[in-house]
Every structure is written in structure tokens, then in C-alpha cells.
Design an enzyme around this catalytic site. Sequence first.
Site, PDB file in Angstrom:
ATOM      1  N   ASP A 189      48.295  53.774  42.605  1.00  0.00           N
ATOM      2  CA  ASP A 189      48.474  54.461  41.330  1.00  0.00           C
ATOM      3  C   ASP A 189      49.813  53.987  40.763  1.00  0.00           C
ATOM      4  O   ASP A 189      50.546  53.226  41.410  1.00  0.00           O
ATOM      5  CB  ASP A 189      48.447  55.981  41.534  1.00  0.00           C
ATOM      6  CG  ASP A 189      47.952  56.721  40.299  1.00  0.00           C
ATOM      7  OD1 ASP A 189      48.041  56.158  39.183  1.00  0.00           O
ATOM      8  OD2 ASP A 189      47.480  57.867  40.432  1.00  0.00           O
ATOM      9  N   HIS A 207      51.992  63.455  39.490  1.00  0.00           N
ATOM     10  CA  HIS A 207      52.691  62.816  38.386  1.00  0.00           C
ATOM     11  C   HIS A 207      54.151  63.264  38.340  1.00  0.00           C
ATOM     12  O   HIS A 207      54.995  62.568  37.793  1.00  0.00           O
ATOM     13  CB  HIS A 207      52.018  63.154  37.050  1.00  0.00           C
ATOM     14  CG  HIS A 207      50.718  62.456  36.838  1.00  0.00           C
ATOM     15  ND1 HIS A 207      49.541  62.905  37.375  1.00  0.00           N
ATOM     16  CD2 HIS A 207      50.410  61.326  36.154  1.00  0.00           C
ATOM     17  CE1 HIS A 207      48.556  62.093  37.019  1.00  0.00           C
ATOM     18  NE2 HIS A 207      49.056  61.124  36.292  1.00  0.00           N
TER      19      HIS A 207
END
Length: 334
Positions: free
Chosen positions: A259, A188
Site C-alpha cells: 500500500d 491511513h
Amino acid sequence: MLNRLGLGQLVCIGIPEEGISSEYKAFLKEYRPGNFIIFKRNTLGGRDALRELTNGLKESLRSLGLPPPFICVDQEGGPVCRLSGPHWPSLPSMEELAKARNPVDKTREAARATARILKDVGINVNLAPVLDLKVPGDPPVLDNRTFSGDPKEVAFLGSEYISTMQEQGVLAVGKHYPGIGGLSQDPHEKVAISKRDQRGIKEGLIPFEAAIKKGVFGLMTSHVVFPFLDPGRMATFSSVIAEKLLRNRLSFRGILFTDDLFMGAIKGNVPMEHAAAKALRAGHDILLFCHGVEESALSMDSLEKWMETDDLLKKRVLEGTERIVGQKRRMLKE
């Protein structure tokens, strides 16, 4: 326009907090995205408001003569639940399910409960279950989100979750192929590198192989580099991982999602429009743009332009569009 219509099916777009505003309607009309993702910002008004939002998205596409959308959400249970209190009941995490006295029954019960919640508000795709293995020492990104570190247990419970949810009419997307584990850091934030060797990779694939055999609708890759498989590229951009291994060796015929392309591992290293093209060339079907309508539009503009001279990109868009529209015809009862 033909290129843009095809590209629209290959993106999954976030929705602003204010919902379907006049600006968002203009974006839908011009760019015609075929799929959407719900976040907590879209759920604050409760069941009726969320149901109105999803119905509005479906009607917007219907009025444009487009196929119905996949409306997606991350409703894993535990720490990752976009639909949560006070409007929705809490759901156990994958780890809690595995530790229950009767994990199989609890897993099926949780999948049924999740499907009921999502169907009630018009959501038809759940970006779950997490099929990664719990690895001691990993960054906290997967804390409480995985069933366990035992590949056979994860394969069995994950398959039960998938089959139960899909029997209830909500499509499942297993993640994060080919299996996060042994990470250097949280993707992330920055590009992560997996330290897994041949044995670790083989073990990590076991739950995904089981999911494919169970007929899972979709899989999602990760912004992680797996040096043993492809030392130069993260899974998001790797045709070795997305095409050669997944499509050819593991015979996956479902929908392959990236993602979120707004995550730090991408935004800090690759311009968004280049990331989108690289992910499609690698073999992905749906690009996840969870935030930033303007950047999503820029990426689609760039993709449309590059398709004019990039034969591989054009081929991928045509293949992906055919696969997605075919799945919608078979699976969505709109």
C-alpha cells in the site's frame, strides 16, 4: 546504473498535479521508474488531457529503452474513484453491487464499464477489487468499499469482477491481503492492529485464495499488524505473510504491491528509505510511492546503496524485476 535500472521496475510513482514537467522529466531520466499511479489531481483536465499524460509517460520510458509501464489507479467504484464527474460517469460501490437484485450481472457490468473507462485513457492496472470482509465496528476506512461480510460471497463476486476486468484488458489488483478486519484504527493515520483470531484469519483469506485461483494479476498488502500470523510486524514488512503464506502456501505467482508508503502508519514510524528496503526484503514486488518525488528519489538512492552489501535485498530486487518484466512481456500490448 544496473541496480538503478532494476530498482526502477520495483516502484510505482505518483505524478505531480502539473503532469510531466521539466523537473519530472529529469527525475524520469535519472531514476527511471517503471510504473506510475494516477490520482484525482491528474484527472482534472478530462479524457484528452489524461490520455495525453499516460501516452507521455509511455513515450518517456520508450525513449529510455525501458519496458512499458504499469499505469495504475484506484477505481473501485462508490467513494473511491479517481476518475469521476464531470468527465466520467459514476460507478457503483462494491457494497451496492452485492445488494443489487442480480449482483453477479451487476458486478460483471461494473467491471466492464470500469475497464472501458480506464482503457480509453491508457490506464492498464486497476487497484481493485477490495476483497476485505465487512466487519461491524471497524473504522470507517472501508465503508461502502467491501462487498459484504460473507467470505464466500466476497470470494465469488470478487472473482467475477477480476475475471471480467482482465478479459477486457485491464489488470486487477485485489486488496488488502491477508484481509483487513477487526481493526484497532485506520492505517491511513497510524499503525493498525487486527484483532482477528485463527478463524477470522481463515475466513479473511477465502476471497484472496479465490482470486489467486482465478488468475488475479496482483495483490496488495496493508499496513496492518496481524498478531496471529506475525505479532511483531505489519503485513508490509512481514516475510511470514508475504512469502511463507502467500507465495509458498497459497501459490501466488503474481505481482505483490505494498500500500502507499506515504500513509501515516509508515511515515509516523519508519523512515521512508528503511520502509522501502524492509518491504522488498519481506517479498513485495512493487513499492507504492503515491506522493513526494523527492522522497521517492531518496528511497531509491538508499536502496541502490544498500544493495551493495545486502545480499537478501539484492536477491529480492533481481527476483522482483524478473517477475515484473516477465508479466509486462506477457500482458502489455504496447
